[in-house]
Design a protein around this motif. Structure first.
Motif, PDB file in Angstrom:
ATOM      1  N   ARG A  86    -118.725  38.715 -12.336  1.00 51.65           N
ATOM      2  CA  ARG A  86    -119.447  37.549 -12.746  1.00 51.65           C
ATOM      3  C   ARG A  86    -121.377  37.688 -12.042  1.00 51.65           C
ATOM      4  O   ARG A  86    -122.057  37.581 -11.275  1.00 51.65           O
ATOM      5  N   LEU A  87    -122.433  37.584 -13.357  1.00 52.24           N
ATOM      6  CA  LEU A  87    -123.552  38.146 -13.600  1.00 52.24           C
ATOM      7  C   LEU A  87    -124.080  36.948 -13.823  1.00 52.24           C
ATOM      8  O   LEU A  87    -123.592  36.183 -14.927  1.00 52.24           O
ATOM      9  N   THR A  88    -125.588  36.276 -13.481  1.00 61.97           N
ATOM     10  CA  THR A  88    -125.784  34.611 -13.570  1.00 61.97           C
ATOM     11  C   THR A  88    -127.370  34.967 -13.650  1.00 61.97           C
ATOM     12  O   THR A  88    -127.771  35.981 -12.765  1.00 61.97           O
ATOM     13  N   VAL A  89    -127.980  34.718 -14.185  1.00 62.77           N
ATOM     14  CA  VAL A  89    -129.501  34.813 -14.025  1.00 62.77           C
ATOM     15  C   VAL A  89    -129.769  32.899 -14.695  1.00 62.77           C
ATOM     16  O   VAL A  89    -129.519  32.509 -15.813  1.00 62.77           O
ATOM     17  N   VAL A  90    -130.994  32.854 -14.458  1.00 69.30           N
ATOM     18  CA  VAL A  90    -131.120  31.131 -14.091  1.00 69.30           C
ATOM     19  C   VAL A  90    -132.585  30.992 -13.961  1.00 69.30           C
ATOM     20  O   VAL A  90    -133.397  32.280 -13.476  1.00 69.30           O
ATOM     21  N   GLY A  91    -133.293  31.102 -14.605  1.00 68.31           N
ATOM     22  CA  GLY A  91    -134.698  30.335 -15.070  1.00 68.31           C
ATOM     23  C   GLY A  91    -135.158  28.923 -13.886  1.00 68.31           C
ATOM     24  O   GLY A  91    -134.673  28.638 -13.192  1.00 68.31           O
ATOM     25  N   PRO A  92    -136.435  29.182 -13.467  1.00 64.12           N
ATOM     26  CA  PRO A  92    -137.012  28.241 -12.646  1.00 64.12           C
ATOM     27  C   PRO A  92    -137.002  26.689 -12.641  1.00 64.12           C
ATOM     28  O   PRO A  92    -136.693  25.962 -11.796  1.00 64.12           O
ATOM     29  N   GLY A  93    -136.647  25.889 -13.614  1.00 64.86           N
ATOM     30  CA  GLY A  93    -135.843  24.758 -14.396  1.00 64.86           C
ATOM     31  C   GLY A  93    -134.565  24.686 -14.145  1.00 64.86           C
ATOM     32  O   GLY A  93    -133.835  24.135 -14.347  1.00 64.86           O
ATOM     33  N   GLY A  94    -133.798  26.209 -13.470  1.00 66.90           N
ATOM     34  CA  GLY A  94    -132.329  26.012 -13.138  1.00 66.90           C
ATOM     35  C   GLY A  94    -131.396  25.761 -13.868  1.00 66.90           C
ATOM     36  O   GLY A  94    -130.040  26.008 -13.940  1.00 66.90           O
ATOM     37  N   GLN A  95    -131.676  26.110 -15.672  1.00 68.13           N
ATOM     38  CA  GLN A  95    -130.844  26.509 -16.115  1.00 68.13           C
ATOM     39  C   GLN A  95    -130.669  27.944 -16.362  1.00 68.13           C
ATOM     40  O   GLN A  95    -131.076  29.054 -15.730  1.00 68.13           O
ATOM     41  N   GLY A  96    -129.514  28.288 -17.251  1.00 68.64           N
ATOM     42  CA  GLY A  96    -129.468  29.792 -17.249  1.00 68.64           C
ATOM     43  C   GLY A  96    -127.593  30.337 -18.127  1.00 68.64           C
ATOM     44  O   GLY A  96    -127.382  28.627 -18.387  1.00 68.64           O
ATOM     45  N   ASP A  97    -127.354  31.619 -17.049  1.00 68.95           N
ATOM     46  CA  ASP A  97    -125.890  31.877 -18.286  1.00 68.95           C
ATOM     47  C   ASP A  97    -125.772  32.494 -17.625  1.00 68.95           C
ATOM     48  O   ASP A  97    -126.097  33.147 -16.021  1.00 68.95           O
ATOM     49  N   ALA A  98    -124.370  32.862 -17.597  1.00 67.62           N
ATOM     50  CA  ALA A  98    -123.978  33.729 -16.778  1.00 67.62           C
ATOM     51  C   ALA A  98    -122.322  34.481 -18.266  1.00 67.62           C
ATOM     52  O   ALA A  98    -122.046  34.056 -18.095  1.00 67.62           O
TER      53      ALA A  98
END
Length: 118
Positions: free
Chosen positions: A100-112
């Protein structure tokens, strides 16, 4: 079919689930507001084939940001592995199995996305 754009040494993608995207582009998954940070590669369900005798395969993960961000944070299987700035890319050595690859921005929003290496 993406085979014509593959270069020598690129990972072999065995397949991905067929999805319908109106207009031929990735649609947002949050009610049309657009994800602030999303993974553009690999796609959910991608399957990669290890070379004979190889323990891992190198995959360059790529993220897109709706707004310019200083950095995004990448996680693999729930473990933080790196923070990258533009162009928001990260080379990963993935071993056999589901990841599971996850990316998150500084505001905590992201995608997986979940991918398989076999």
């Amino acid at each position: 079919d993406g085979a014509s754009t593959r270069r020598r040494g690129d990972p072999v993608v065995l397949g991905r689930p067929r999805t319908s995207h109106p207009g031929g582009y990735e649609t947002s998954r949050d009610g049309g507001l657009g994800l602030r940070v999303s993974i553009s590669y690999p796609l959910a369900g991608d399957r990669f084939l290890l070379a004979p005798g190889a323990e891992a395969i190198r995959v360059v993960s790529k993220a897109l940001c709706r707004d310019p961000l200083h950095a995004v944070t990448w996680f693999v299987d729930g473990r933080e592995v790196a923070a990258t700035g533009p162009p928001y890319e990260l080379s990963l050595d993935l071993t056999r199995g589901r990841h599971r690859l996850t990316v998150v921005g500084p505001g905590g929003q992201g995608d997986a996305v979940e991918v398989v290496v076999q």
